[in-house]
Design a protein around this motif. Structure first.
Motif, short mmCIF file in Angstrom:
data_model
loop_
_atom_site.label_atom_id
_atom_site.label_comp_id
_atom_site.label_asym_id
_atom_site.label_seq_id
_atom_site.Cartn_x
_atom_site.Cartn_y
_atom_site.Cartn_z
N UNK B 89 72.75 -67.55 104.48
CA UNK B 89 71.34 -67.72 104.50
C UNK B 89 70.54 -66.65 105.25
N UNK B 90 69.75 -65.98 104.71
CA UNK B 90 69.06 -64.74 105.20
C UNK B 90 67.52 -65.23 105.33
N UNK B 91 66.71 -64.73 106.51
CA UNK B 91 65.38 -64.53 106.39
C UNK B 91 64.99 -63.23 106.69
N UNK B 92 64.01 -62.81 106.07
CA UNK B 92 63.55 -61.30 106.49
C UNK B 92 62.10 -61.16 106.59
N UNK B 93 61.57 -60.30 107.18
CA UNK B 93 60.11 -59.95 107.33
C UNK B 93 59.97 -58.47 107.31
N UNK B 94 59.05 -58.26 106.72
CA UNK B 94 58.56 -56.62 106.90
C UNK B 94 56.94 -56.59 106.83
N UNK B 95 56.39 -55.53 107.77
CA UNK B 95 55.19 -55.12 108.01
C UNK B 95 55.02 -53.56 107.98
N UNK B 96 53.64 -53.31 107.23
CA UNK B 96 53.36 -51.82 107.33
C UNK B 96 52.06 -51.52 106.52
N UNK B 97 52.23 -50.38 105.93
CA UNK B 97 51.12 -49.88 105.18
C UNK B 97 51.23 -49.97 103.72
N UNK B 98 50.29 -50.84 103.17
CA UNK B 98 50.26 -50.94 101.60
C UNK B 98 49.05 -50.21 101.10
N UNK B 99 49.49 -49.23 100.35
CA UNK B 99 48.46 -48.32 100.01
C UNK B 99 48.28 -48.57 98.32
N UNK B 100 46.95 -48.53 97.73
CA UNK B 100 47.01 -48.69 96.47
C UNK B 100 47.10 -47.36 95.65
#
Lengths: 153, 213
Positions: B89-100
């Motif tokens: 069982x894993x949990x993950x998270x990511x944060x960063x730049x979202x570019x259109x």
């Protein structure tokens, strides 16, 4: 949505991922000197007999690197490992044990679910050290057998 | 434009990434590339311990015209061991730049993603489930889930070629085709894993690759 994910995540982190401290030492073949304290005062005769049979079925894998290391005088160790189902598991244990100074040869056999080690001549590795290293690889030791009786034939 | 081009170049260079086998042994590196009917992604991660990994993720969502780049952390919350099986069982998270890009060109902003993954496997049976959600502000706010079942016709021993027949079903509520069905083949040799399939509902390929160092 994130709040819904966060709550189970925090609950999960409160649980140790590897509940490995409660290894069943009754399954480990430590030779005649081994006296498991937690069996004192209990009648485990039938259970112990069955477990001994399992342990005696462990043999060192027939691999050239292991045979060469045994011929050089190293002690063979075979550990039955839980959770080893693919070559990623193999890689993890090969890497972890392959870089140790006390290990001459390592081979993980998926068919027999065993970690096969031969130590360098004169080197020693306690059960605790072996269990810790397997845990570092991401897996769990079920039983350990040592000595020349592991050599098939 | 320059930033978008740079991000795209990074994506191409990494040949894309992101999810199964997300935590390795202590000291292990893993490269994961994933392409499905929605997106192409790449994740390179390092595992300081067998419990978690840290990596860099890039994702090109071809349907939504968004490129995401940012660090990702993954935790192995629980591993169940059996003589013939393993479950995680894993949990993950990511944060960063979202570019259109393209239809969303010029719209850049902070974005975050999080997900859960669970799997159970023996040497011949495989089941997995994963769900994730993302908040890219005005660019996109969505969630998805994927389930997979697999069968290996034979047990490959150490170092042999392992072959799996699998079926993946994904659910993306915002899509025109919310349910996707993808039969695929998995080939596992040494520490390289390759998957090829075809999404029969959207007529799109699935191409995944992983390598563990």
């Amino acid at each position: 949505m994130f709040r819904r994910l966060l709550i189970p995540a925090l609950m999960a982190f409160a649980t140790p991922a590897f509940a490995q401290d409660n290894i069943d030492h009754s399954k480990m073949d430590h030779g005649s000197a081994y006296k498991p304290d937690h069996h004192a005062g209990h009648d485990h005769e039938a259970e112990t007999h069955e477990e001994t049979e399992v342990i005696n079925s462990l043999t060192l894998a027939n691999q050239p690197n292991l045979a060469a290391a045994v011929a050089a005088g190293g002690e063979p160790i075979v550990a039955k490992v839980l959770g080893a189902v693919c070559d990623f598991c193999v890689k993890a244990m090969n890497k972890t044990f392959g870089k140790r100074d006390d290990v001459a040869a390592v081979y993980v056999d998926l068919d027999s679910k065993t970690l096969n080690l031969v130590l360098k001549p004169g080197a020693t590795m306690t059960d605790k050290e072996l269990i810790k290293a397997v845990k570092k690889s991401g897996y769990k030791v079920d039983s350990i057998a040592r000595g020349p009786n592991l050599i098939d034939g | 434009m320059l930033r978008t081009g740079l991000i795209t170049a990074i994506l191409m260079a990494m040949s894309t990434a992101a999810s199964a086998r997300p935590v390795s042994y202590a000291g292990g590196w893993t490269l994961i590339e994933e392409t499905d009917r929605q997106s192409t992604s790449a994740l390179v991660h390092y595992s300081p311990s067998a419990f978690y990994s840290l990596g860099l993720k890039t994702e090109w969502d071809r349907k939504s015209d968004i490129v995401f780049v940012g660090p990702q952390a993954t935790w192995l919350a629980k591993r169940w061991f059996g003589e013939d099986h393993q479950a995680n069982l894993y949990f993950w998270g990511a944060a960063g730049l979202a570019s259109g890009i393209e239809s969303n060109a010029g719209a850049d902003q902070f974005g975050a993603q999080a997900g859960i993954m669970a799997d159970w496997e023996t040497r011949q049976l495989f089941l997995s489930y994963r769900a994730s959600a993302r908040d890219f502000g005005k660019l996109d706010q969505s969630a998805m889930q994927v389930a997979r079942a697999g069968f290996a016709p034979y047990k490959g021993d150490t170092g042999e070629l392992h072959t799996w027949l699998m079926l993946e079903v994904d659910h993306r509520p915002e899509n025109d085709d919310p349910i996707g069905v993808t039969p695929l083949l998995r080939f596992f040799y040494g520490t390289a894993l390759f998957e090829a399939g075809w999404n029969v509902t959207s007529d799109a390929p699935l191409l995944n690759f992983q390598y563990r160092f």
